[in-house]
Motif scaffolding. Structure first.
Motif, PDB file in Angstrom:
ATOM      1  N   ILE A  86       1.444 -41.225 -13.090  1.00 25.14           N
ATOM      2  CA  ILE A  86       1.538 -40.353 -14.260  1.00 25.14           C
ATOM      3  C   ILE A  86       0.293 -40.537 -15.113  1.00 25.14           C
ATOM      4  CG2 ILE A  86       2.834 -39.803 -16.353  1.00 25.14           C
ATOM      5  CD1 ILE A  86       5.349 -40.820 -14.928  1.00 25.14           C
ATOM      6  N   ARG A  87      -0.446 -39.457 -15.316  1.00 25.72           N
ATOM      7  CA  ARG A  87      -1.591 -39.503 -16.222  1.00 25.72           C
ATOM      8  C   ARG A  87      -1.234 -38.738 -17.495  1.00 25.72           C
ATOM      9  NH1 ARG A  87      -7.028 -36.586 -14.600  1.00 25.72           N
ATOM     10  NH2 ARG A  87      -7.241 -38.304 -13.101  1.00 25.72           N
ATOM     11  N   ILE A  88      -1.506 -39.364 -18.633  1.00 32.62           N
ATOM     12  CA  ILE A  88      -1.308 -38.709 -19.926  1.00 32.62           C
ATOM     13  C   ILE A  88      -2.684 -38.226 -20.372  1.00 32.62           C
ATOM     14  CG2 ILE A  88      -0.495 -38.992 -22.293  1.00 32.62           C
ATOM     15  CD1 ILE A  88       1.194 -41.384 -21.232  1.00 32.62           C
ATOM     16  N   GLY A  89      -2.928 -36.911 -20.215  1.00 30.75           N
ATOM     17  CA  GLY A  89      -4.272 -36.445 -20.512  1.00 30.75           C
ATOM     18  C   GLY A  89      -4.456 -34.944 -20.424  1.00 30.75           C
ATOM     19  N   ALA A  90      -3.366 -34.167 -20.272  1.00 28.57           N
ATOM     20  CA  ALA A  90      -3.508 -32.705 -20.272  1.00 28.57           C
ATOM     21  C   ALA A  90      -3.640 -32.233 -21.734  1.00 28.57           C
ATOM     22  CB  ALA A  90      -2.300 -32.057 -19.603  1.00 28.57           C
ATOM     23  N   PRO A  91      -4.412 -31.208 -21.987  1.00 31.85           N
ATOM     24  CA  PRO A  91      -5.170 -30.407 -21.020  1.00 31.85           C
ATOM     25  C   PRO A  91      -6.583 -30.944 -20.745  1.00 31.85           C
ATOM     26  CG  PRO A  91      -5.322 -29.400 -23.177  1.00 31.85           C
ATOM     27  CD  PRO A  91      -4.454 -30.617 -23.349  1.00 31.85           C
ATOM     28  N   ALA A  92      -6.960 -32.051 -21.374  1.00 37.12           N
ATOM     29  CA  ALA A  92      -8.369 -32.495 -21.335  1.00 37.12           C
ATOM     30  C   ALA A  92      -8.838 -32.914 -19.949  1.00 37.12           C
ATOM     31  CB  ALA A  92      -8.572 -33.651 -22.321  1.00 37.12           C
ATOM     32  N   THR A  93      -7.942 -33.428 -19.092  1.00 35.77           N
ATOM     33  CA  THR A  93      -8.386 -34.041 -17.826  1.00 35.77           C
ATOM     34  C   THR A  93      -7.927 -33.274 -16.589  1.00 35.77           C
ATOM     35  OG1 THR A  93      -6.427 -35.461 -17.608  1.00 35.77           O
ATOM     36  CG2 THR A  93      -8.242 -36.299 -18.954  1.00 35.77           C
ATOM     37  N   LEU A  94      -7.522 -32.037 -16.739  1.00 33.47           N
ATOM     38  CA  LEU A  94      -6.952 -31.294 -15.609  1.00 33.47           C
ATOM     39  C   LEU A  94      -7.975 -31.000 -14.521  1.00 33.47           C
ATOM     40  CD1 LEU A  94      -4.643 -28.773 -17.513  1.00 33.47           C
ATOM     41  CD2 LEU A  94      -3.935 -30.749 -16.159  1.00 33.47           C
ATOM     42  N   ALA A  95      -9.270 -31.024 -14.866  1.00 32.78           N
ATOM     43  CA  ALA A  95     -10.305 -30.683 -13.886  1.00 32.78           C
ATOM     44  C   ALA A  95     -10.433 -31.727 -12.787  1.00 32.78           C
ATOM     45  CB  ALA A  95     -11.657 -30.499 -14.587  1.00 32.78           C
ATOM     46  N   VAL A  96     -10.108 -32.963 -13.112  1.00 34.18           N
ATOM     47  CA  VAL A  96     -10.232 -34.049 -12.128  1.00 34.18           C
ATOM     48  C   VAL A  96      -8.863 -34.692 -11.958  1.00 34.18           C
ATOM     49  CG1 VAL A  96     -11.401 -36.177 -11.504  1.00 34.18           C
ATOM     50  CG2 VAL A  96     -12.610 -34.473 -12.867  1.00 34.18           C
ATOM     51  N   LYS A  97      -8.279 -34.502 -10.790  1.00 34.32           N
ATOM     52  CA  LYS A  97      -6.924 -34.999 -10.531  1.00 34.32           C
ATOM     53  C   LYS A  97      -6.929 -36.497 -10.224  1.00 34.32           C
ATOM     54  CE  LYS A  97      -4.860 -30.913 -10.651  1.00 34.32           C
ATOM     55  NZ  LYS A  97      -5.950 -30.099 -11.177  1.00 34.32           N
ATOM     56  N   PRO A  98      -5.799 -37.189 -10.433  1.00 29.95           N
ATOM     57  CA  PRO A  98      -5.688 -38.599 -10.030  1.00 29.95           C
ATOM     58  C   PRO A  98      -5.940 -38.770  -8.535  1.00 29.95           C
ATOM     59  CG  PRO A  98      -3.865 -37.974 -11.473  1.00 29.95           C
ATOM     60  CD  PRO A  98      -4.593 -36.718 -11.133  1.00 29.95           C
ATOM     61  N   LEU A  99      -6.449 -39.934  -8.164  1.00 35.52           N
ATOM     62  CA  LEU A  99      -6.724 -40.334  -6.775  1.00 35.52           C
ATOM     63  C   LEU A  99      -7.892 -39.573  -6.146  1.00 35.52           C
ATOM     64  CD1 LEU A  99      -3.029 -40.695  -5.563  1.00 35.52           C
ATOM     65  CD2 LEU A  99      -4.649 -42.570  -5.861  1.00 35.52           C
ATOM     66  N   ILE A 100      -8.686 -38.901  -6.961  1.00 32.49           N
ATOM     67  CA  ILE A 100      -9.909 -38.269  -6.448  1.00 32.49           C
ATOM     68  C   ILE A 100     -10.866 -39.384  -6.016  1.00 32.49           C
ATOM     69  CG2 ILE A 100     -12.025 -37.050  -7.154  1.00 32.49           C
ATOM     70  CD1 ILE A 100      -9.822 -35.138  -6.632  1.00 32.49           C
ATOM     71  N   GLY A 101     -11.460 -39.245  -4.829  1.00 32.76           N
ATOM     72  CA  GLY A 101     -12.408 -40.253  -4.355  1.00 32.76           C
ATOM     73  C   GLY A 101     -11.764 -41.411  -3.635  1.00 32.76           C
ATOM     74  N   VAL A 102     -10.432 -41.470  -3.645  1.00 33.60           N
ATOM     75  CA  VAL A 102      -9.716 -42.523  -2.918  1.00 33.60           C
ATOM     76  C   VAL A 102      -9.626 -42.106  -1.450  1.00 33.60           C
ATOM     77  CG1 VAL A 102      -7.473 -43.672  -2.686  1.00 33.60           C
ATOM     78  CG2 VAL A 102      -8.435 -43.255  -4.960  1.00 33.60           C
ATOM     79  N   PRO A 103      -9.782 -43.028  -0.486  1.00 35.88           N
ATOM     80  CA  PRO A 103      -9.699 -42.660   0.934  1.00 35.88           C
ATOM     81  C   PRO A 103      -8.421 -41.887   1.254  1.00 35.88           C
ATOM     82  CG  PRO A 103     -10.462 -44.923   0.704  1.00 35.88           C
ATOM     83  CD  PRO A 103     -10.091 -44.460  -0.675  1.00 35.88           C
ATOM     84  N   ASP A 104      -8.538 -40.954   2.187  1.00 31.53           N
ATOM     85  CA  ASP A 104      -7.422 -40.056   2.502  1.00 31.53           C
ATOM     86  C   ASP A 104      -6.149 -40.797   2.882  1.00 31.53           C
ATOM     87  OD1 ASP A 104      -9.090 -37.954   1.997  1.00 31.53           O
ATOM     88  OD2 ASP A 104      -9.531 -37.525   4.101  1.00 31.53           O
ATOM     89  N   ASP A 105      -6.286 -41.861   3.703  1.00 30.81           N
ATOM     90  CA  ASP A 105      -5.074 -42.555   4.156  1.00 30.81           C
ATOM     91  C   ASP A 105      -4.360 -43.264   3.006  1.00 30.81           C
ATOM     92  OD1 ASP A 105      -7.152 -44.382   3.907  1.00 30.81           O
ATOM     93  OD2 ASP A 105      -6.442 -45.662   5.534  1.00 30.81           O
ATOM     94  N   LEU A 106      -5.149 -43.774   2.037  1.00 28.82           N
ATOM     95  CA  LEU A 106      -4.529 -44.432   0.890  1.00 28.82           C
ATOM     96  C   LEU A 106      -3.917 -43.394  -0.055  1.00 28.82           C
ATOM     97  CD1 LEU A 106      -3.989 -47.151  -0.427  1.00 28.82           C
ATOM     98  CD2 LEU A 106      -6.179 -46.972  -1.619  1.00 28.82           C
ATOM     99  N   ARG A 107      -4.608 -42.256  -0.214  1.00 27.66           N
ATOM    100  CA  ARG A 107      -4.060 -41.194  -1.063  1.00 27.66           C
ATOM    101  C   ARG A 107      -2.748 -40.662  -0.486  1.00 27.66           C
ATOM    102  NH1 ARG A 107      -7.511 -37.285  -0.398  1.00 27.66           N
ATOM    103  NH2 ARG A 107      -9.096 -38.271  -1.678  1.00 27.66           N
ATOM    104  N   GLU A 108      -2.686 -40.597   0.843  1.00 28.89           N
ATOM    105  CA  GLU A 108      -1.464 -40.128   1.496  1.00 28.89           C
ATOM    106  C   GLU A 108      -0.302 -41.067   1.216  1.00 28.89           C
ATOM    107  OE1 GLU A 108      -0.028 -39.228   6.049  1.00 28.89           O
ATOM    108  OE2 GLU A 108      -2.148 -38.917   5.560  1.00 28.89           O
ATOM    109  N   LYS A 109      -0.604 -42.376   1.178  1.00 31.63           N
ATOM    110  CA  LYS A 109       0.439 -43.377   0.927  1.00 31.63           C
ATOM    111  C   LYS A 109       0.909 -43.350  -0.529  1.00 31.63           C
ATOM    112  CE  LYS A 109       0.943 -46.275   4.599  1.00 31.63           C
ATOM    113  NZ  LYS A 109       2.227 -46.795   5.105  1.00 31.63           N
TER     114      LYS A 109
END
Length: 526
Positions: A86-109
């Motif tokens: 849970i990120r508390i940051g709308a509407p300021a941070t909607l352009a960059v979603k959580p887990l951006i840049g995290v490896p695909d397999d870890l993001r999937e988990k």
């Protein structure tokens, strides 16, 4: 009645254990092979050192563990919690979603339940927008029964934690107090995405930490020991079991820091470079006032970029089990692969078929180990070149860790440090203390308990003196929660960095307080 303590540290090749008396003198020491599941190696080492020590079990009152369980879980993507992000940051941070840049397999988990709600603060504590509590209640009911850990990150929460704290109240009201909620303001520093990643990883390894703690406590009880249990942190200090289960991310990289603290204690040296040579890798770190120097850079863990506190280390693929390959023309390569804990089976000097760094040192007569006749046929001129290159690797790493060209003391620890000579370029002296082979376990056993706070303060509102005093008190409170004796706490480090790019005379203050373990009563148990 004498009071004893056990220190255990898990390395890539060996799990080391020591038993110390109340004056921190070594009563017994042992090494066991690190097992694939980690826990088996810990239990074997613990059992061996207790039997060797021959002290009354009811007088062993403390047990300290430096473990790689949480690191392994993240790297291997195994045994992770089912989490909500849970990120508390709308509407300021909607352009960059959580887990951006995290490896695909870890993001999937970890990315099955990801939400961004309205809220967050400016750098000076002003609300960007009001916290959307209605949405938080909706999310809480939606994830109920589906997750067993939650990560909450709010914009500029190191400045103002109000929205994160309220979110935690709502989540635990709906999900129950038994569901852990990790708050980014308690884990990382300024920098939303890196702090968010650190908080997500913390939430993901809560169960791993709890299982490890429960297993360790149970193993102690099976040996007839009722002791207070502490975990090693990656700043070279300890934390209570309760604190470790809440902040398991702080156990990552505690092994090398235990070695640094042990090296400082054994050599009675507060400022030096420490070279910790294991079976697989060599870790080089810097002691400042007896504590590890912290990294000022973002650190990747399992491919995720984070910004919580980590020791400043260089690791090179060189250890006692490092595989040496020599061609017919005399050309050679050094590692980076290693036979690791299989050195006693695979090394030439032990009757195996693999040339290792230890074989090279024995072949040159620099180390007395195994059967030197097994390496007598090797070309000495080639071995000399290999050995010189081994030493050069270490000397280059030492040079990278120095902040000036001036020679500094170098302390050698770890079982593999027998490979290195008594003189190294860039070292004013080379110190090889007694019990250097188990310095990591000793570091775990003798460490103090600490608390640290890192916040951005507006000096325009508070003034520098008040801001510093607030930070010091928060650090003391954190140390007490982690298990420190309130009467023996001292502030060991203060960093005050003005943030010129922010208005309002803002400054980032980091304070660490440390002290001895809170005294255990003779009747006290886990």
């Amino acid at each position: 009645m004498s009071i004893y303590r056990i220190g255990i540290d898990v390395g890539g090749t060996h799990t080391d254990a020591v038993l110390l008396d109340e004056n921190n003198q070594v009563i017994a020491e042992t090494k066991a092979a690190t097992s694939a599941d980690v826990s088996t190696g810990i239990f074997h080492a613990m059992k061996a050192v207790i039997q060797q020590g021959q002290v009354p079990r009811n007088q062993i009152k403390y047990a300290m563990l430096g473990t790689t369980h949480c690191t392994n879980a993240i790297v291997e993507r195994k045994r992770l919690n089912e989490i909500a992000v849970i990120r508390i940051g709308a509407p300021a941070t909607l352009a960059v979603k959580p887990l951006i840049g995290v490896p695909d397999d870890l993001r999937e988990k970890l990315g099955q339940y990801v939400y961004i709600v309205r809220g967050g603060h400016e750098f000076d504590g002003r609300e960007i927008t009001k916290l959307d509590e209605t949405d938080l209640y909706r999310i809480a009911y939606e994830i109920k029964g589906k997750v067993n850990s939650v990560a909450v990150t709010s914009v500029f929460s190191p400045v103002s934690r109000g929205h994160e704290a309220r979110a935690a109240e709502i989540l635990q009201e709906v999900l129950g107090e038994h569901i852990p909620v990790s708050l980014s303001s308690e884990i990382g520093s300024v920098g939303l995405l890196e702090r968010e990643n650190a908080t997500i990883l913390n939430a993901a390894v809560v169960n791993v930490a709890k299982t490890t703690a429960d297993g360790f406590i149970e193993a102690l009880k099976n040996e007839g020991i009722e002791a207070r249990v502490f975990f090693g942190q990656n700043d070279g200090t300890l934390m209570s079991v309760e604190y470790a289960v809440k902040y398991p991310i702080f156990t990552i990289a505690c092994g090398p820091t235990n070695s640094l603290r042990g090296a400082s204690y054994l050599s009675n040296t507060s400022d030096a470079i420490v070279v910790d040579v294991g079976g697989t890798t060599t870790d080089i770190g810097v002691l400042i006032h007896s504590f590890p120097r912290e990294s000022s850079l973002a650190v990747e863990i399992g491919g995720a970029r984070t910004n919580f506190r980590m020791p400043d280390l260089i690791s090179i693929g060189l250890g006692g089990g490092t595989i040496i390959r020599v061609g017919e023309d005399g050309a050679f390569t050094i590692g980076p692969d290693s036979v690791g804990y299989q050195l006693p089976e695979k090394g030439l000097i032990f009757g195996g078929d693999t040339l290792t760094a230890t074989d090279v040192a024995v072949g040159l007569g620099k180390v007395q180990l195994g059967d030197p006749a097994k390496v007598a046929h090797l070309d000495k001129s080639v071995l000399e070149k290999v050995y010189a290159e081994l030493v050069n690797h270490v000397e280059q790493a030492i040079d990278k860790m120095k902040t000036s060209a001036a020679p500094v003391p170098v302390i050698l620890v770890g079982g593999g440090s027998i490979l290195l000579p008594d003189e190294l370029k860039g070292a004013s002296e080379v110190i090889r203390p007694n019990y250097f082979g188990v310095a990591n376990a000793i570091g775990a056993a003798i460490s103090q308990v600490s608390g640290q706070v890192e916040r951005v303060y507006s000096l325009q509102e508070l003034g520098r003196e008040k801001a510093l005093e607030m930070a010091k008190q928060e650090a003391r409170n954190e140390a007490i929660k982690a298990g420190a004796d309130p009467d023996q706490l001292v502030v060991v480090d203060i960093e005050d960095v003005p943030l010129a790019y922010l208005p309002g005379n803002a400054t980032r203050i980091r304070v660490k307080a440390a002290g001895a373990l809170a005294k255990v009563e003779e009747t006290e148990v886990v």
